[in-house]
Scaffold this motif. Structure first.
Motif, mmCIF file in Angstrom:
data_model
loop_
_atom_site.group_PDB
_atom_site.id
_atom_site.type_symbol
_atom_site.label_atom_id
_atom_site.label_comp_id
_atom_site.label_asym_id
_atom_site.label_seq_id
_atom_site.Cartn_x
_atom_site.Cartn_y
_atom_site.Cartn_z
ATOM 1 N N ARG A 184 62.536 81.359 8.837
ATOM 2 C CA ARG A 184 61.760 81.275 7.601
ATOM 3 C C ARG A 184 60.611 80.280 7.733
ATOM 4 O O ARG A 184 59.685 80.282 6.931
ATOM 5 C CB ARG A 184 62.661 80.837 6.440
ATOM 6 N N HIS A 185 60.691 79.389 8.734
ATOM 7 C CA HIS A 185 59.747 78.276 8.810
ATOM 8 C C HIS A 185 58.973 78.193 10.128
ATOM 9 O O HIS A 185 57.942 77.529 10.186
ATOM 10 C CB HIS A 185 60.490 76.941 8.620
ATOM 11 N N CYS A 186 59.503 78.820 11.173
ATOM 12 C CA CYS A 186 58.877 78.663 12.483
ATOM 13 C C CYS A 186 59.176 79.882 13.341
ATOM 14 O O CYS A 186 59.770 80.860 12.866
ATOM 15 C CB CYS A 186 59.356 77.383 13.173
ATOM 16 N N ASN A 187 58.766 79.832 14.581
ATOM 17 C CA ASN A 187 58.964 80.925 15.527
ATOM 18 C C ASN A 187 59.930 80.473 16.620
ATOM 19 O O ASN A 187 59.505 79.927 17.643
ATOM 20 C CB ASN A 187 57.623 81.346 16.137
ATOM 21 N N PRO A 188 61.240 80.679 16.433
ATOM 22 C CA PRO A 188 62.197 80.239 17.458
ATOM 23 C C PRO A 188 61.988 80.997 18.766
ATOM 24 O O PRO A 188 61.943 82.230 18.781
ATOM 25 C CB PRO A 188 63.558 80.583 16.841
ATOM 26 N N ARG A 189 61.879 80.253 19.884
ATOM 27 C CA ARG A 189 61.575 80.887 21.163
ATOM 28 C C ARG A 189 62.526 80.485 22.275
ATOM 29 O O ARG A 189 62.545 81.135 23.324
ATOM 30 C CB ARG A 189 60.139 80.554 21.589
ATOM 31 N N ALA A 190 63.289 79.423 22.095
ATOM 32 C CA ALA A 190 64.127 78.935 23.194
ATOM 33 C C ALA A 190 65.448 78.403 22.664
ATOM 34 O O ALA A 190 65.540 77.920 21.536
ATOM 35 C CB ALA A 190 63.401 77.845 23.976
ATOM 36 N N LEU A 191 66.465 78.499 23.523
ATOM 37 C CA LEU A 191 67.804 78.001 23.223
ATOM 38 C C LEU A 191 68.253 77.108 24.370
ATOM 39 O O LEU A 191 68.286 77.540 25.522
ATOM 40 C CB LEU A 191 68.776 79.179 23.053
ATOM 41 N N CYS A 192 68.558 75.842 24.054
ATOM 42 C CA CYS A 192 68.972 74.857 25.063
ATOM 43 C C CYS A 192 70.483 74.646 25.007
ATOM 44 O O CYS A 192 71.051 74.505 23.921
ATOM 45 C CB CYS A 192 68.271 73.519 24.835
ATOM 46 N N ILE A 193 71.102 74.617 26.170
ATOM 47 C CA ILE A 193 72.537 74.375 26.290
ATOM 48 C C ILE A 193 72.756 73.282 27.331
ATOM 49 O O ILE A 193 72.126 73.295 28.391
ATOM 50 C CB ILE A 193 73.303 75.637 26.727
ATOM 51 N N LEU A 247 66.295 80.983 27.669
ATOM 52 C CA LEU A 247 67.456 80.107 27.859
ATOM 53 C C LEU A 247 67.110 78.926 28.757
ATOM 54 O O LEU A 247 66.500 79.099 29.820
ATOM 55 C CB LEU A 247 68.614 80.883 28.486
ATOM 56 N N MET A 248 67.523 77.729 28.343
ATOM 57 C CA MET A 248 67.388 76.525 29.162
ATOM 58 C C MET A 248 68.790 75.934 29.342
ATOM 59 O O MET A 248 69.406 75.497 28.366
ATOM 60 C CB MET A 248 66.440 75.523 28.508
ATOM 61 N N ALA A 249 69.280 75.960 30.587
ATOM 62 C CA ALA A 249 70.648 75.506 30.882
ATOM 63 C C ALA A 249 70.602 74.185 31.640
ATOM 64 O O ALA A 249 70.205 74.131 32.808
ATOM 65 C CB ALA A 249 71.384 76.562 31.696
ATOM 66 N N ASP A 250 71.003 73.128 30.956
ATOM 67 C CA ASP A 250 71.053 71.781 31.530
ATOM 68 C C ASP A 250 72.431 71.621 32.167
ATOM 69 O O ASP A 250 73.431 71.457 31.475
ATOM 70 C CB ASP A 250 70.833 70.767 30.400
ATOM 71 N N GLU A 251 72.469 71.663 33.515
ATOM 72 C CA GLU A 251 73.743 71.697 34.233
ATOM 73 C C GLU A 251 73.891 70.506 35.182
ATOM 74 O O GLU A 251 74.479 70.608 36.252
ATOM 75 C CB GLU A 251 73.849 73.023 35.006
ATOM 76 N N VAL A 252 73.409 69.341 34.749
ATOM 77 C CA VAL A 252 73.390 68.179 35.639
ATOM 78 C C VAL A 252 74.785 67.593 35.879
ATOM 79 O O VAL A 252 74.969 66.817 36.816
ATOM 80 C CB VAL A 252 72.444 67.075 35.113
#
Length: 550
Positions: free
Chosen positions: A284-293, A323-328
């Motif tokens: 409703r407010h923005c353009n979601p483009r990415a999902l971080c895990i 998708l952004m997968a933080d797997e450190v």
């Protein structure tokens, strides 16, 4: 903030003038400018020049004694980049600054109710006493001072590895620049490591970018993703609780932070219905483009199941999210029944419907796991299914910073290509690696056990990573006192603990949490004897705190 609230990161205190409409914009709402009819009918330029400096958001100049206006600084708090003022990083915030002051006061002989400050606020393994891996330091020493290659005390496999790294460097020197994407030989070794880790799933070295720690890669990808204005501005979904790098980077980039909440009652698991709720509200407010895990999780220490990862990939495919997968923390898995699954492997196991379409960037680092080599700032990211034209822009973007630190690249090479069976250093390497990870697993269990003996503290199992994030009860009387001081209740709690015990923790509000809940993050990195002391001090403090404010 309510569980359904989506946090905007555009600067709220930036005042802009729209001369054509004579409106002051403040926090996204328009306030009619208090200008006279004459000014309203005049040109925008006259309207702007007729406003006072303060009304235009400029610093007010003070008159000197002789009546002349003194020169003001070009860069002031009022004229600096407003997005920088929105950046917060709790891991090194006020609590840590006070801890440093207390250390100095102790060194000056000022009496305190404790003899040392124990910093359990950050995942800095070596600062907490973890020992470096011998082979890694041997090779780095040889690379830094090649004369040591003639020293018979160094094993031959370390010398061989050092020669290979040096031959890949300009002028055979670790002090030379590398290619902006990273040393070719190191990227090839990273690709081979990923293929081994993921059971033979192919990895193209051209998709590997060596980075200055994982943080550099994450921020670089966010720079590529963020665009648009107003309701078209990029939104990025991040878990709450989250690692403050994400909120800080989004604030600096002027992006929209979209919160989705992990389920504390189910050991901080991800819930697809919560992702959907968060996404629908944000649109409703923005353009979601990415999902971080972040998996394993920071600050929450959970390890996501394979089924969860499959569900997230399907969700991202359906909703067209990067998708952004933080797997450190991929080697930091302790709990029985838990296993690390890389997003890339699961993606490719799901078949071409997903592996040929879902865009993914995954990140790893030399700073965590059994290595703990934070200061070398080594890392990599792998990109999957990136548009070719965007990939060219990514190469241009990383070229601007010339290259990641070459010693960090060398260390990353050793992490992905350690001593092999039959080589002189292999047995010692395995022994050191196993000892470090076993000690962390033991301390993870110890932390959960001791904290759960304290009435008013509830700690989920520390399944992985390096932290616990227990839920704490704070009495209403303490909540009121905190608010009277202008502090978050868990900041008040942690600051009081620091002043009384010397223990430095990070309040949960610095990571995000549901309204009405309070937490702190503490690392499990201190040696077991010191960690036991720390946990018992936390126990004693909490009991005293509850008694004081009940």
């Amino acid at each position: 903030m309510s569980a359904t609230r989506m946090q905007w990161l555009s600067p709220r205190n930036l005042r802009l003038l729209n001369p054509g409409r004579n409106e002051l914009l403040h926090g996204g709402s328009a306030v009619r400018a208090l200008t006279s009819p004459a000014l309203s009918s005049s040109s925008p330029g006259r309207a702007l020049s007729s406003l006072s400096a303060a009304r235009r958001g400029l610093p007010k100049e003070k008159m000197s004694e002789n009546g002349a206006s003194p020169r003001t600084k070009v860069l002031t708090i009022d004229t600096m980049n407003p997005t920088v003022k929105m950046v917060e990083y709790a891991v090194r915030g006020p609590i840590v600054q006070r801890a440093v002051e207390l250390e100095r006061e102790l060194s000056e002989g000022i009496k305190k109710p404790f003899v040392e400050v124990i910093k359990a606020n950050i995942g800095d393994a070596h600062a907490m006493g973890q020992q470096p891996i011998t082979f890694f330091r041997q090779v780095l020493a040889l690379c830094s001072y090649p004369e040591l290659l003639n020293d018979s005390t160094f094993p031959e496999d370390a010398k061989s590895r050092a020669r290979r790294i040096l031959q890949s460097c300009g002028g055979n020197s670790l002090g030379s620049y590398s290619a902006s994407q990273g040393i070719d030989a190191v990227r090839q070794d990273v690709a081979l490591y990923i293929e081994r880790r993921d059971g033979g799933v192919p990895c193209d070295p051209d998709n590997i970018y060596l980075t200055t720690g994982a943080s550099d890669g994450i921020v670089t990808m966010l720079k590529l993703l963020v665009c648009g204005e107003g309701a078209g501005r990029t939104g990025v979904m991040i878990s709450i609780p989250q690692y403050p790098l994400y909120s800080a980077a989004l604030a600096e980039l002027g992006a929209v932070q979209i919160n989705y909440y992990l389920n504390e009652e189910k050991c901080w698991s991800m819930d697809i219905s919560e992702l959907q709720r968060s996404l629908d509200e944000a649109r409703r407010h923005c353009n979601p483009r990415a999902l971080c895990i972040i998996n394993p999780g920071n600050p929450t220490g959970q390890v996501q199941s394979r089924q969860c990862i499959e569900d997230v990939i399907r969700f991202a495919a359906k909703e067209r999210l990067f998708l952004m997968a933080d797997e450190v923390y991929q080697d930091n898995v302790y709990a029985d029944g838990c296993q690390f699954h890389s997003f890339k492997k699961v993606l490719f196991d799901m078949g071409p419907e997903y592996s040929d379409t879902v865009e993914l960037a995954s990140f790893h680092s030399t700073s965590k796991c059994y290595m703990g080599e934070c200061g070398f700032r080594g890392g990599y990211m792998e990109i999957i299914n990136m548009d070719k034209e965007v990939k060219a822009q990514l190469i241009k973007l990383v070229s601007v910073r010339l290259c990641p630190p070459v010693p960090g690249q060398a260390l990353m090479d050793l992490v992905v290509n350690p001593p092999q069976p039959g080589e002189p250093s292999h047995d010692k390497f395995i022994k050191e690696r196993t000892a470090t990870l076993s000690a962390l697993a033991e301390k993870a269990k110890l932390t959960e056990q001791i904290l759960n003996t304290v009435p008013g503290i509830r700690c989920n199992p520390v399944q992985g990573a390096m932290y616990s994030f227990p839920h704490i009860t704070i009495p209403d009387k303490a909540v009121k006192e905190a608010k009277d001081k202008g502090q978050q209740p868990d900041m008040f709690y942690c600051m009081k603990m620091l002043e009384e015990t010397g223990i430095c923790l990070v309040p949960g509000s610095g990571f995000g949490q549901k309204d009405g809940t309070y937490h702190f993050r503490m690392t499990i990195l201190p040696p077991k004897d010191k960690l036991t002391i720390l946990l018992n001090k936390v126990k004693e403090f909490h009991q005293k705190f509850i008694q004081q404010y009940s």
